[in-house]
Each structure stands twice: as C-alpha cells, then as structure tokens.
Scaffold this motif. Sequence first.
Motif, PDB file in Angstrom:
ATOM      1  N   GLN A  45       0.818  -1.211   0.000  1.00 30.75           N
ATOM      2  CA  GLN A  45       0.000   0.000   0.000  1.00 30.75           C
ATOM      3  C   GLN A  45       0.856   1.267   0.000  1.00 30.75           C
ATOM      4  O   GLN A  45       1.045   1.930   1.025  1.00 30.75           O
ATOM      5  N   TYR A  46       1.358   1.595  -1.186  1.00 25.61           N
ATOM      6  CA  TYR A  46       2.055   2.865  -1.367  1.00 25.61           C
ATOM      7  C   TYR A  46       1.975   3.265  -2.822  1.00 25.61           C
ATOM      8  O   TYR A  46       1.615   2.472  -3.684  1.00 25.61           O
ATOM      9  N   LEU A  50      -2.107   2.647  -3.321  1.00 26.72           N
ATOM     10  CA  LEU A  50      -2.755   2.851  -2.037  1.00 26.72           C
ATOM     11  C   LEU A  50      -4.255   2.579  -2.185  1.00 26.72           C
ATOM     12  O   LEU A  50      -4.913   3.146  -3.060  1.00 26.72           O
ATOM     13  N   LYS A  62      -1.988   6.495   8.089  1.00 21.99           N
ATOM     14  CA  LYS A  62      -1.266   6.771   6.852  1.00 21.99           C
ATOM     15  C   LYS A  62      -0.186   7.814   7.110  1.00 21.99           C
ATOM     16  O   LYS A  62      -0.316   8.682   7.972  1.00 21.99           O
ATOM     17  N   SER A 121      -0.353   9.129  -0.178  1.00 25.26           N
ATOM     18  CA  SER A 121      -0.020   8.672   1.162  1.00 25.26           C
ATOM     19  C   SER A 121       0.539   7.255   1.096  1.00 25.26           C
ATOM     20  O   SER A 121       0.545   6.620   0.045  1.00 25.26           O
ATOM     21  N   GLY A 123       0.410   3.626   3.513  1.00 28.73           N
ATOM     22  CA  GLY A 123      -0.095   2.952   4.696  1.00 28.73           C
ATOM     23  C   GLY A 123       1.017   2.647   5.678  1.00 28.73           C
ATOM     24  O   GLY A 123       2.108   2.225   5.282  1.00 28.73           O
TER      25      GLY A 123
END
Length: 268
Positions: A45-46, A50, A62, A121, A123
């Motif tokens: 998650q980036y 995300l 985040k 953002s 995670g």
Amino acid sequence: MAIPSIFLNFLFPPPQSLFVTTMSVIGISSLANAGYMEIKGKHMQYSKFLNEGVAKKENGVKLSSRNGMLLAYTPAFVVGLSSLLAFPDQDLRFLLLASSLTVHFLKRVLEVLFLHKYSGSMGLESAVVITSSYTISTATMIYAQYLSRDLPNPPIDLKYVGVGMFLIGIVGNFYHHNILANLRKEGDKEYKIPQGGLFDLIICPHYVFEIFGYVGMSCISQTPYAFAFTLGTIFYLMGRSYATREWYISKFGDKFPKDIKAFIPYVF
C-alpha cells in the motif's frame, strides 16, 4: 545450507550461522510471495496502489509518501554507514559491499528529499514492512560478509564486475527517476504515461536498474545470502512491474501503448 559444488566457483561457502541461513530462506520466499501477490492484485500500500486490491481503511494510519519513504530508506542507510565506521579495517570486499549499500540508500534518501514529487499517502503497515525488509536485509548482508572474512575466496572473483554493475544500476535508476520526477510540475497530482529512456520499451526501467544494482552488490559480496535476497528482489519487482503496467492500462485505456511491456522489452 548445502550448495552444489559448481556454485562454489562463484560463492563463499555458507557461514555456520543459523540466523543467516534462516534469513536467506525468509528473504527469498517472502519477496517471491510478495511479487506473486502483486500479480494477483494484492498490493503493497504505497504510491499509486494505495487502497488498490484491499478494502479501503478509512481509519487506517497513513503517512505522507515522502515521510513513508524516508522511514523506509533512512535506517538501512544508517546501518550501512555504521558498519563502515565500526569495521574500518576489514578487507576490500567488505568495504566495497558496505560502501555500495550505504551509497544506494543515501541516494534514495536524497531523491526523496530533493527529487521526487509526491501526491499521495503510504499505509503505515506497508511502511513498517518495507523499512524492516530494507534494514534487516542490509544488516544481514553485511553480517554474512563479516562471517566470510576467514573463509577461502571463491576461485572466480566477481567483485570488480559487481562494482561495474552497481554503478550502471545506480546511474540508470537515477536517470529514470529523474524522468518520472519531471513528468509533473510541483503541485500536480495527476499521473501521466512516462516517456523517454527505456520507458518507451518497459513501464518500470527504474526497477530493472535497481536489480542491476542489487546483482552488482551480490557480485561484490559473493555470499549465498546476497544472491538469495537479490533473487527474491527480482521476483518482487517483476510482480510489481506487471501490476504497474496493468494499472496504467486500466487508467489510460487505449492511450497506453500496448507495445510497452512490464519488465523485459518485447517479451514481458
């Protein structure tokens, strides 16, 4: 960990360390699994991924992408630099490996601070996983090299080949990162199809050159752990490249050139 004798022409014998052996198995298996998960749509998650492939967590913690990436790279840089300061009298191979790892992550930190333009953002869970992977792998690679100091050198010396590959990797990676950074003006949050360099052939040439860098460091090191971690990195980045190409196709549709491959020009 037994190694076929033919590979001992290129590798140090495995050190008598349960920790290094365990980390070799964990490193290659976890990274290969992460690459497979990327292909299956379950992403770290980036960046553009995300909230892709997972249920959106409204209350999930985040970080800004910049802070997340600084968290990912800085501890590994500190580990590399600390090893140079703590063990200044080691042999040339150790110093080359520790220096290349330090330079690799210093470059990443400087790019985060002065080059990349971030819009999203990251995670916290992904940030912790990535930070742990980089930091532990860097420390383990250096430790495995330290344990090899009294072992016989491999008959075929690859450390200077490794230095050349590392330099190609770090220059090529920076060149393509610079292309990505210049796609957007400050404050622009829209993704664009990258063009120029090897982006006209594959969607993630910066990943390919990152692999060049890691292969180079493995050749400098010539320890089984270094090659195991690098092989795992290749599996992961291949999966991430495949997922990135699929993301661009889903976002841009027919505007995305279909002859741009994921990882290997004209092939995959």
